[in-house]
Design a protein around this motif. Sequence first.
Motif, PDB file in Angstrom:
ATOM      1  N   VAL A 396     -13.399  10.492  26.113  1.00  0.00           N
ATOM      2  CA  VAL A 396     -12.319  10.633  25.342  1.00  0.00           C
ATOM      3  C   VAL A 396     -11.819   9.231  24.712  1.00  0.00           C
ATOM      4  CG1 VAL A 396      -9.715  11.124  25.248  1.00  0.00           C
ATOM      5  CG2 VAL A 396     -11.419  12.499  26.987  1.00  0.00           C
ATOM      6  N   PHE A 397     -11.354   9.087  23.557  1.00  0.00           N
ATOM      7  CA  PHE A 397     -10.733   7.946  23.159  1.00  0.00           C
ATOM      8  C   PHE A 397      -9.336   8.004  23.455  1.00  0.00           C
ATOM      9  CE2 PHE A 397      -9.443   4.805  19.761  1.00  0.00           C
ATOM     10  CZ  PHE A 397     -10.162   3.771  19.937  1.00  0.00           C
ATOM     11  N   SER A 398      -9.039   6.708  24.195  1.00  0.00           N
ATOM     12  CA  SER A 398      -7.972   6.816  24.807  1.00  0.00           C
ATOM     13  C   SER A 398      -6.974   5.744  23.962  1.00  0.00           C
ATOM     14  CB  SER A 398      -7.859   6.404  26.215  1.00  0.00           C
ATOM     15  OG  SER A 398      -6.454   6.428  27.072  1.00  0.00           O
ATOM     16  N   LEU A 399      -5.673   6.153  23.619  1.00  0.00           N
ATOM     17  CA  LEU A 399      -4.767   5.112  22.773  1.00  0.00           C
ATOM     18  C   LEU A 399      -3.885   4.393  23.602  1.00  0.00           C
ATOM     19  CD1 LEU A 399      -3.667   7.995  20.157  1.00  0.00           C
ATOM     20  CD2 LEU A 399      -5.377   6.151  19.797  1.00  0.00           C
ATOM     21  N   TYR A 400      -3.661   3.269  23.132  1.00  0.00           N
ATOM     22  CA  TYR A 400      -2.943   2.168  23.717  1.00  0.00           C
ATOM     23  C   TYR A 400      -1.465   2.529  23.517  1.00  0.00           C
ATOM     24  CZ  TYR A 400      -7.110  -0.707  24.406  1.00  0.00           C
ATOM     25  OH  TYR A 400      -8.139  -1.289  24.969  1.00  0.00           O
ATOM     26  N   ASN A 401      -0.748   1.818  24.379  1.00  0.00           N
ATOM     27  CA  ASN A 401       0.809   1.830  24.225  1.00  0.00           C
ATOM     28  C   ASN A 401       1.507   1.555  22.697  1.00  0.00           C
ATOM     29  OD1 ASN A 401       3.569   1.767  24.493  1.00  0.00           O
ATOM     30  ND2 ASN A 401       3.720   0.329  26.331  1.00  0.00           N
ATOM     31  N   PRO A 402       1.683   2.683  22.178  1.00  0.00           N
ATOM     32  CA  PRO A 402       2.197   2.364  20.553  1.00  0.00           C
ATOM     33  C   PRO A 402       3.172   1.346  20.411  1.00  0.00           C
ATOM     34  CG  PRO A 402       2.965   4.560  21.334  1.00  0.00           C
ATOM     35  CD  PRO A 402       2.122   3.825  22.597  1.00  0.00           C
ATOM     36  N   LYS A 423     -10.444  -1.181  17.543  1.00  0.00           N
ATOM     37  CA  LYS A 423     -10.439  -2.067  19.058  1.00  0.00           C
ATOM     38  C   LYS A 423      -8.867  -2.314  19.565  1.00  0.00           C
ATOM     39  CE  LYS A 423     -13.100  -5.261  20.093  1.00  0.00           C
ATOM     40  NZ  LYS A 423     -13.894  -6.653  19.684  1.00  0.00           N
ATOM     41  N   ASP A 424      -7.971  -2.338  18.688  1.00  0.00           N
ATOM     42  CA  ASP A 424      -6.513  -2.720  19.101  1.00  0.00           C
ATOM     43  C   ASP A 424      -5.835  -1.305  19.212  1.00  0.00           C
ATOM     44  OD1 ASP A 424      -6.990  -5.544  19.249  1.00  0.00           O
ATOM     45  OD2 ASP A 424      -6.385  -5.640  17.304  1.00  0.00           O
ATOM     46  N   SER A 425      -6.189  -0.418  18.891  1.00  0.00           N
ATOM     47  CA  SER A 425      -5.608   0.979  19.140  1.00  0.00           C
ATOM     48  C   SER A 425      -6.055   1.817  20.295  1.00  0.00           C
ATOM     49  CB  SER A 425      -5.760   1.848  17.739  1.00  0.00           C
ATOM     50  OG  SER A 425      -7.128   2.474  17.573  1.00  0.00           O
ATOM     51  N   GLY A 426      -7.102   1.516  20.723  1.00  0.00           N
ATOM     52  CA  GLY A 426      -7.498   2.381  21.918  1.00  0.00           C
ATOM     53  C   GLY A 426      -9.014   1.958  22.360  1.00  0.00           C
ATOM     54  N   PHE A 427      -9.442   2.863  23.151  1.00  0.00           N
ATOM     55  CA  PHE A 427     -10.850   2.372  24.084  1.00  0.00           C
ATOM     56  C   PHE A 427     -11.459   3.829  24.589  1.00  0.00           C
ATOM     57  CE2 PHE A 427      -7.924   2.670  27.327  1.00  0.00           C
ATOM     58  CZ  PHE A 427      -8.639   3.201  28.460  1.00  0.00           C
ATOM     59  N   TRP A 428     -12.899   3.595  24.325  1.00  0.00           N
ATOM     60  CA  TRP A 428     -13.534   4.889  24.907  1.00  0.00           C
ATOM     61  C   TRP A 428     -13.411   4.825  26.296  1.00  0.00           C
ATOM     62  CZ3 TRP A 428     -14.676   8.269  21.531  1.00  0.00           C
ATOM     63  CH2 TRP A 428     -14.802   8.218  20.354  1.00  0.00           C
ATOM     64  N   ARG A 429     -12.807   5.983  26.946  1.00  0.00           N
ATOM     65  CA  ARG A 429     -12.270   6.266  28.293  1.00  0.00           C
ATOM     66  C   ARG A 429     -13.814   6.491  29.156  1.00  0.00           C
ATOM     67  NH1 ARG A 429      -7.056   6.717  29.827  1.00  0.00           N
ATOM     68  NH2 ARG A 429      -6.579   7.284  31.949  1.00  0.00           N
ATOM     69  N   ASP A 430     -14.653   5.616  29.199  1.00  0.00           N
ATOM     70  CA  ASP A 430     -15.892   6.085  29.834  1.00  0.00           C
ATOM     71  C   ASP A 430     -15.859   6.167  31.261  1.00  0.00           C
ATOM     72  OD1 ASP A 430     -15.527   3.218  30.194  1.00  0.00           O
ATOM     73  OD2 ASP A 430     -17.625   2.726  29.867  1.00  0.00           O
ATOM     74  N   PHE A 431     -14.619   5.864  31.909  1.00  0.00           N
ATOM     75  CA  PHE A 431     -14.820   6.019  33.334  1.00  0.00           C
ATOM     76  C   PHE A 431     -13.895   7.164  33.842  1.00  0.00           C
ATOM     77  CE2 PHE A 431     -11.100   3.357  31.737  1.00  0.00           C
ATOM     78  CZ  PHE A 431     -10.065   4.219  32.344  1.00  0.00           C
ATOM     79  N   GLY A 432     -13.522   8.136  32.700  1.00  0.00           N
ATOM     80  CA  GLY A 432     -12.949   9.200  32.959  1.00  0.00           C
ATOM     81  C   GLY A 432     -13.727  10.581  32.716  1.00  0.00           C
ATOM     82  N   MET A 509      -5.533  -0.459  32.008  1.00  0.00           N
ATOM     83  CA  MET A 509      -6.534  -0.471  30.782  1.00  0.00           C
ATOM     84  C   MET A 509      -6.027   0.463  29.635  1.00  0.00           C
ATOM     85  SD  MET A 509     -10.349   0.073  32.252  1.00  0.00           S
ATOM     86  CE  MET A 509     -11.008  -0.034  30.657  1.00  0.00           C
ATOM     87  N   ASN A 510      -4.774   1.329  30.137  1.00  0.00           N
ATOM     88  CA  ASN A 510      -4.078   2.123  29.149  1.00  0.00           C
ATOM     89  C   ASN A 510      -3.137   1.150  28.332  1.00  0.00           C
ATOM     90  OD1 ASN A 510      -5.405   4.447  29.711  1.00  0.00           O
ATOM     91  ND2 ASN A 510      -3.671   5.270  30.955  1.00  0.00           N
ATOM     92  N   GLU A 511      -2.906   0.125  28.508  1.00  0.00           N
ATOM     93  CA  GLU A 511      -1.378  -0.560  27.862  1.00  0.00           C
ATOM     94  C   GLU A 511      -1.886  -1.067  26.516  1.00  0.00           C
ATOM     95  OE1 GLU A 511       1.909  -0.787  28.823  1.00  0.00           O
ATOM     96  OE2 GLU A 511       1.365   0.918  30.093  1.00  0.00           O
ATOM     97  N   ALA A 512      -3.030  -2.042  26.602  1.00  0.00           N
ATOM     98  CA  ALA A 512      -3.141  -2.719  25.231  1.00  0.00           C
ATOM     99  C   ALA A 512      -4.574  -3.257  25.187  1.00  0.00           C
ATOM    100  CB  ALA A 512      -1.918  -3.747  24.690  1.00  0.00           C
ATOM    101  N   SER A 513      -5.004  -3.785  23.893  1.00  0.00           N
ATOM    102  CA  SER A 513      -6.259  -4.323  24.139  1.00  0.00           C
ATOM    103  C   SER A 513      -6.253  -5.643  24.643  1.00  0.00           C
ATOM    104  CB  SER A 513      -6.695  -4.427  22.356  1.00  0.00           C
ATOM    105  OG  SER A 513      -5.798  -5.409  22.021  1.00  0.00           O
ATOM    106  N   HIS A 514      -7.288  -6.377  24.824  1.00  0.00           N
ATOM    107  CA  HIS A 514      -7.611  -7.507  25.350  1.00  0.00           C
ATOM    108  C   HIS A 514      -6.628  -8.478  24.593  1.00  0.00           C
ATOM    109  CE1 HIS A 514      -9.637 -11.464  26.102  1.00  0.00           C
ATOM    110  NE2 HIS A 514      -9.860 -10.952  27.340  1.00  0.00           N
TER     111      HIS A 514
END
Length: 542
Positions: A396-402, A423-432, A509-514
């Motif tokens: 799943v592509f997980s979206l960060y805190n808008p 990269k700044d909108s979300g990440f691939w949730r590869d641990f889920g 990891m859900n909050e925001a990008s690096h």
Amino acid sequence: MRMPRRGLVIQARTRWLLVGLALLFSLVLLMYLLECAPQTDGNGSLPGVVGESMGKEYYQALLQEQEEHYQNRATSLKRQIAQLKQELQEMSDKLKSLQEKKSPKVNGMNYQGTKEQTSNDLLEFLHSQIDKAEVSVGAKLPSEYGVIPFESFTSMKVFQLEMGLTRHPEEKPVRKDKRDELVEVIEAGLEVINNPDEEDGQDEDDGVGDRQLYSENDFIEGYYRTERDKGTQYELFYKKMDGMEYRHVTLFRPFGPLMKVKSETVDISRSIINVIVPLAGRTEAFAQFMQNFRDVCIHQDKRVHLTVVYFGQDGLSEVKSILESVSRETDFHNYTLVSLNEEFNRGRGLDMGARAWEKGEVLMFFCDVDIYFTAEFLNSCRLNAEPGKKVFYPVVFSLYNPAIVYANQDIPPPVEQQLVHKKDSGFWRDFGFGMTCQYRTDFLTVGGFDLEVKGWGGEDVHLYRKYLHGDLMVIRTPVPGLFHLWHEKHCADELTPEQYRMCIQSKAMNEASHSHLGMLVFRDEIEAHLRKQAYRTNSEPV
């Protein structure tokens, strides 16, 4: 399986190798002659008064030094030439041996009846690479990290897991080396479809005029992964714009030419998906989920059943009201509401949803209320799960805190506009491993979820490991049509230490990008810098 003229290919490559070595030998010899030729130095001393004043000894030492230099160079070149001669001799011996194998002697006479021996040996090796790879059957793996995930692609984009801090979750345009590779694969798949073998299941009576020809525009999506010691596997799907039949082609590159594994027609027109959603409270999120469900499943796909498993009594009436309202407005009645008056347990809810189905075999999609999916994803779900053979675990592509991603705007944009792979909108949730498509019989055969797991997290990993330890193939790949919407996460004190750690890790990891988290960490420093800049600007004389 037919591999045309592999023996001729080997002979051609051998001849080219010999020609290359001969050219290299000529080049080294030319270098030797150039090195041994006398050189002129425009900056050297000319005969005359200056040269004579330096003395005869100087010139003798200089000549001796130059002579030693040329002798050393000549010795080095002779050694290289000898090595090249030895390599040429070895290649000649190998070629002679290869020819003898192709034309063995019978009673002292050369026999030409085994010309294809080398080609057959190559074919046997390539087929052994396919047999060793996880192409047709699953492999038993020790842990959830043992599976080699696929990367998905379309004709324009690649969706990849391994980003690091420089790569992007979605590449457009694709790098040239990868683009050339995938273009070759798509064209090879078209060649397989448009020029089928007898083993592809096509009717021999069908002429070319009666058979539909496919083009690059009919390519829908593909997946690929590489087993480093075997080769690269490609799963390709094609579909005509006005049809419901998909053509599925599997190709394998065993560190050599592509080999067709299979070509088949996949009819998903009657494939029903039972979407199972466990829920407790969160009625606002459920209302948003049903809006997406209405648009995708009821209006577009029309082959979906919804099962909601609700825990507790608080909010149950609102959930019933939402379902009844959607049913009235859309004339949709393919849903089931299961009510459990007990503490929320995701594994228990999904298990109850699977067992509530009483119409035999069915494809199930285990879903959460925070998931947003597209009609294209539902077809990917159908194409990548097969009873008794494979289960689908999309990433799943997980979206960060808008509120952080769109902090420079007054309010975040609508959800539909947030669904971008950046990269700044979300990440691939590869641990889920919670979102999965699998058939009911496979789920029941492996024993379902571990119902001893309470509260948040852990139950999905246990189920995932069961499949890894079994014989079914696990298809693991990021998919562009599946999003996890951000929501505030609370980690309860009742969780076990391991569950609490996983919950906190997920929350962070859900909050925001690096980069966005870095801006938050150094916010005070940035504001102080801006104040200093403003002070200096105001202090400068006009």
